[in-house]
Write a protein that holds these residues in place. Structure first.
Motif, short mmCIF file in Angstrom:
data_model
loop_
_atom_site.label_atom_id
_atom_site.label_comp_id
_atom_site.label_asym_id
_atom_site.label_seq_id
_atom_site.Cartn_x
_atom_site.Cartn_y
_atom_site.Cartn_z
N GLY A 236 -1.76 4.07 3.02
CA GLY A 236 -0.92 3.28 2.14
C GLY A 236 -1.53 2.00 1.64
O GLY A 236 -0.82 1.10 1.20
N ASN A 237 -2.86 1.89 1.68
CA ASN A 237 -3.53 0.67 1.25
C ASN A 237 -4.53 1.00 0.13
O ASN A 237 -5.53 1.66 0.36
N LEU A 238 -4.24 0.51 -1.06
CA LEU A 238 -5.12 0.71 -2.22
C LEU A 238 -5.78 -0.62 -2.54
O LEU A 238 -5.11 -1.61 -2.80
N ARG A 239 -7.12 -0.64 -2.51
CA ARG A 239 -7.87 -1.85 -2.89
C ARG A 239 -8.47 -1.60 -4.27
O ARG A 239 -9.06 -0.56 -4.52
N ARG B 44 -18.10 6.10 -2.58
CA ARG B 44 -16.99 6.98 -2.19
C ARG B 44 -15.68 6.20 -2.12
O ARG B 44 -15.64 5.05 -1.72
N ARG B 45 -14.61 6.84 -2.51
CA ARG B 45 -13.29 6.24 -2.41
C ARG B 45 -12.85 6.23 -0.95
O ARG B 45 -13.19 7.13 -0.19
N ASP B 46 -12.08 5.24 -0.57
CA ASP B 46 -11.62 5.10 0.81
C ASP B 46 -10.35 5.93 1.00
O ASP B 46 -9.24 5.39 1.04
N VAL B 47 -10.52 7.24 1.11
CA VAL B 47 -9.39 8.16 1.21
C VAL B 47 -8.53 7.90 2.45
O VAL B 47 -7.30 7.92 2.35
N PRO B 48 -9.12 7.64 3.64
CA PRO B 48 -8.25 7.36 4.80
C PRO B 48 -7.36 6.12 4.59
O PRO B 48 -6.19 6.13 4.99
N ALA B 49 -7.88 5.08 3.95
CA ALA B 49 -7.07 3.89 3.69
C ALA B 49 -5.96 4.21 2.68
O ALA B 49 -4.83 3.74 2.82
N LEU B 50 -6.28 5.00 1.67
CA LEU B 50 -5.26 5.41 0.70
C LEU B 50 -4.17 6.22 1.38
O LEU B 50 -2.99 6.06 1.08
N ASN B 51 -4.56 7.08 2.30
CA ASN B 51 -3.59 7.89 3.03
C ASN B 51 -2.69 7.01 3.91
O ASN B 51 -1.54 7.34 4.15
N VAL C 174 -8.02 -7.02 -4.79
CA VAL C 174 -6.71 -7.21 -4.14
C VAL C 174 -6.32 -5.92 -3.44
O VAL C 174 -6.80 -4.84 -3.76
N SER C 175 -5.44 -6.07 -2.45
CA SER C 175 -4.88 -4.90 -1.77
C SER C 175 -3.48 -4.66 -2.30
O SER C 175 -2.70 -5.59 -2.47
N GLN C 176 -3.18 -3.41 -2.53
CA GLN C 176 -1.86 -3.03 -3.03
C GLN C 176 -1.29 -1.97 -2.12
O GLN C 176 -1.98 -1.02 -1.75
N LYS C 177 -0.04 -2.12 -1.73
CA LYS C 177 0.61 -1.12 -0.90
C LYS C 177 1.07 0.04 -1.77
O LYS C 177 1.64 -0.15 -2.84
N VAL C 178 0.76 1.25 -1.30
CA VAL C 178 1.22 2.47 -1.96
C VAL C 178 1.93 3.33 -0.91
O VAL C 178 1.85 3.04 0.29
N ARG C 179 2.59 4.37 -1.36
CA ARG C 179 3.30 5.23 -0.42
C ARG C 179 2.29 5.94 0.49
O ARG C 179 1.39 6.62 0.00
N PRO C 180 2.40 5.78 1.80
CA PRO C 180 1.44 6.43 2.70
C PRO C 180 1.69 7.93 2.83
O PRO C 180 2.79 8.41 2.57
N GLY C 181 0.65 8.64 3.24
CA GLY C 181 0.80 10.05 3.62
C GLY C 181 0.59 11.05 2.52
O GLY C 181 1.11 12.17 2.60
N PHE C 182 -0.18 10.74 1.48
CA PHE C 182 -0.37 11.74 0.43
C PHE C 182 -1.20 12.92 0.90
O PHE C 182 -1.18 13.99 0.29
N ILE C 183 -1.90 12.77 2.03
CA ILE C 183 -2.60 13.90 2.65
C ILE C 183 -1.79 14.44 3.83
O ILE C 183 -1.68 15.65 4.02
N ASP C 184 -1.21 13.54 4.61
CA ASP C 184 -0.48 13.94 5.81
C ASP C 184 0.72 14.84 5.51
O ASP C 184 0.97 15.81 6.22
N GLU C 185 1.48 14.52 4.46
CA GLU C 185 2.69 15.28 4.17
C GLU C 185 2.39 16.74 3.80
O GLU C 185 3.01 17.65 4.34
#
Length: 155
Positions: free
Chosen positions: A103-106, A94-101, A118-129
């Motif tokens: 702002g952390n993409l591994r 399973r993808r780590d959807v809470p971490a993606l939300n 590696v960890s990559q920063k992405v824009r947080p809140g793709f579910i929250d917004e």
């Protein structure tokens, strides 16, 4: 790993579902569940529309295709809980959807044969917004569904 959104109702929803059980199979319970499903229906497309804005261009289509949504209901004496679960299935896990939300993409390093991640920063809140934007409408629709069912129970 999924991402849960919980909405709680009070004893009114418990009483309504109890009354539906007492009346037997009149179709109102099914109608109430379909109404809840219709109420949360706009959440999925809104979340999927937000993915390209938050994720890197190579990962956005992959994540968007893998996202799945599920609505479940748990009724207790004092409260009723509706859970809208957002999750995504990867190739192996399973993808780590809470971490993606958050702002952390591994992801694995492209071109490396070793399992270097590696960890990559992405824009947080793709579910929250989308949730902040749409939850008031969802709650309003759910209230209308409950009012409609309770009116049918009375009359």
């Amino acid at each position: 790993m999924g991402f849960d959104i919980r909405m709680s109702g009070g004893p009114e929803l418990y009483r309504a579902s109890n009354k539906l059980k007492q009346l037997g199979n009149t179709g109102l319970g099914r109608e109430m569940n379909r109404g809840f499903e219709r109420a949360v229906q706009p959440l999925g497309p809104a979340i999927q529309a937000e993915v390209p804005k938050a994720m890197p261009s190579g990962y956005a289509p992959v994540l968007s295709r893998s996202l799945q949504f599920r609505l479940s209901r748990r009724t207790r004496r004092q409260s009723t809980e509706l859970r809208y679960k957002v999750y995504g299935d990867g190739q192996k896990e399973r993808r780590d959807v809470p971490a993606l939300n958050k702002g952390n993409l591994r992801h694995p390093v492209y071109g490396k044969r070793r399992k270097a991640w590696v960890s990559q920063k992405v824009r947080p809140g793709f579910i929250d917004e989308p949730m902040k934007r749409l939850v008031p409408n969802v709650k309003r629709e759910m209230t209308l569904v409950l009012k409609n069912v309770s009116d049918q129970l009375k009359g």
